[in-house]
Design a protein around this motif. Structure first.
Motif, PDB file in Angstrom:
ATOM      1  N   GLN A 179     -42.715  59.238  59.964  1.00  0.00           N
ATOM      2  CA  GLN A 179     -42.469  60.109  61.114  1.00  0.00           C
ATOM      3  C   GLN A 179     -40.982  60.422  61.259  1.00  0.00           C
ATOM      4  OE1 GLN A 179     -44.444  58.727  64.725  1.00  0.00           O
ATOM      5  NE2 GLN A 179     -46.019  57.792  63.455  1.00  0.00           N
ATOM      6  N   ILE A 180     -40.134  59.426  60.976  1.00  0.00           N
ATOM      7  CA  ILE A 180     -38.688  59.625  61.097  1.00  0.00           C
ATOM      8  C   ILE A 180     -38.163  60.517  59.978  1.00  0.00           C
ATOM      9  CG2 ILE A 180     -36.436  58.457  60.991  1.00  0.00           C
ATOM     10  CD1 ILE A 180     -37.922  56.015  62.298  1.00  0.00           C
ATOM     11  N   LEU A 181     -38.594  60.246  58.730  1.00  0.00           N
ATOM     12  CA  LEU A 181     -38.059  60.971  57.570  1.00  0.00           C
ATOM     13  C   LEU A 181     -38.849  62.230  57.209  1.00  0.00           C
ATOM     14  CD1 LEU A 181     -37.104  57.936  55.311  1.00  0.00           C
ATOM     15  CD2 LEU A 181     -35.595  59.305  56.748  1.00  0.00           C
ATOM     16  N   GLY A 182     -40.048  62.393  57.772  1.00  0.00           N
ATOM     17  CA  GLY A 182     -40.803  63.624  57.562  1.00  0.00           C
ATOM     18  C   GLY A 182     -41.724  63.631  56.363  1.00  0.00           C
ATOM     19  N   TYR A 183     -42.494  62.556  56.165  1.00  0.00           N
ATOM     20  CA  TYR A 183     -43.491  62.549  55.096  1.00  0.00           C
ATOM     21  C   TYR A 183     -44.759  61.855  55.578  1.00  0.00           C
ATOM     22  CZ  TYR A 183     -42.188  57.660  54.161  1.00  0.00           C
ATOM     23  OH  TYR A 183     -41.964  56.310  54.283  1.00  0.00           O
ATOM     24  N   GLY A 184     -45.850  62.055  54.846  1.00  0.00           N
ATOM     25  CA  GLY A 184     -47.128  61.455  55.215  1.00  0.00           C
ATOM     26  C   GLY A 184     -47.967  61.149  53.991  1.00  0.00           C
ATOM     27  N   LYS A 185     -49.157  60.616  54.243  1.00  0.00           N
ATOM     28  CA  LYS A 185     -50.068  60.229  53.161  1.00  0.00           C
ATOM     29  C   LYS A 185     -51.444  60.818  53.439  1.00  0.00           C
ATOM     30  CE  LYS A 185     -51.914  55.890  52.689  1.00  0.00           C
ATOM     31  NZ  LYS A 185     -51.941  54.458  52.354  1.00  0.00           N
ATOM     32  N   PHE A 186     -52.063  61.403  52.399  1.00  0.00           N
ATOM     33  CA  PHE A 186     -53.416  61.937  52.491  1.00  0.00           C
ATOM     34  C   PHE A 186     -54.356  61.018  51.718  1.00  0.00           C
ATOM     35  CE2 PHE A 186     -51.422  66.449  52.475  1.00  0.00           C
ATOM     36  CZ  PHE A 186     -51.018  66.290  53.786  1.00  0.00           C
ATOM     37  N   VAL A 187     -55.454  60.654  52.347  1.00  0.00           N
ATOM     38  CA  VAL A 187     -56.487  59.848  51.689  1.00  0.00           C
ATOM     39  C   VAL A 187     -57.764  60.672  51.684  1.00  0.00           C
ATOM     40  CG1 VAL A 187     -57.773  57.679  51.685  1.00  0.00           C
ATOM     41  CG2 VAL A 187     -55.410  57.727  52.508  1.00  0.00           C
TER      42      VAL A 187
END
Length: 198
Positions: free
Chosen positions: A127-135
């Motif tokens: 959330q801080i750095l701007g990335y996520g994960k898709f499962v």
């Protein structure tokens, strides 16, 4: 990944011409978030600081050993950066695709039609750095592309993938309604000329 695709235009590597069919439309194409390089960079910088500190205190065999170890850390960083640059994650209107590998080139594919469910995770760091994960969950056996981590601008890309996954059912309904020979209900206006009383 030298050169640009003639079929898909500038910005798209020529290599993708081998994997994509002409009728496919690229929705997005990206590299993983730069945070994947944070640990190798930090390790190399820390190793260099330790090497500089030890070389100011002593000399001899220990310096040579530490120099060799630091060169190994630097080589690891260069290899990871090359892998990061050479890896592509893309979504088309038909499938998700991860192209990766330096010596052996691998292409992992998940057809959009096979995706039954998709989970979207964002850690505090994400959330801080701007990335996520898709499962991704699919019908049937395990797929090669079930987890994709470190996706930049993950909110936007999640919406784009969701739109592709859920839009086909809506499109099928409109196509069925407009298909030739289908019975479309007709409503007559209340004030049609033949209903008017003079």
């Amino acid at each position: 990944m030298v050169g640009h695709s003639e079929r898909f235009g500038p910005g798209v590597p020529k290599e993708l011409d081998r994997y994509l069919i002409p009728s496919e439309q690229i929705v997005f194409m990206l590299r993983r978030h730069w945070v994947v390089l944070a640990e190798p960079v930090a390790t190399s910088v820390l190793g260099l600081i330790i090497l500089a500190w030890v070389s100011s205190k002593t000399d001899g065999v220990l310096i040579k050993i530490l120099t060799v170890l630091w060169l190994l850390l630097l080589s690891r960083l260069i290899l990871r950066a090359w892998e990061w640059y050479d890896e592509l994650f893309l979504a088309t209107d038909r499938r998700l695709m991860l192209v990766h590998g330096i010596v052996t080139r691998q292409v992992d594919i998940m057809p959009m039609s096979k995706v039954t469910d998709m989970r979207y995770d964002r850690s505090v760091t994400g959330q801080i750095l701007g990335y996520g994960k898709f499962v991704m969950e699919s019908a049937g056996q395990d797929q090669a592309l079930s987890t994709i981590n470190y996706i930049p601008d993950s909110d936007l890309h999640y919406q784009q993938i969701s739109q592709i996954i859920f839009a086909p059912s809506e499109r099928k309904l409109t196509q069925k309604a407009a298909a030739p020979g289908s019975r479309v209900p007709i409503t007559e206006p209340e004030q049609a000329w033949w209903r008017r009383k003079n």
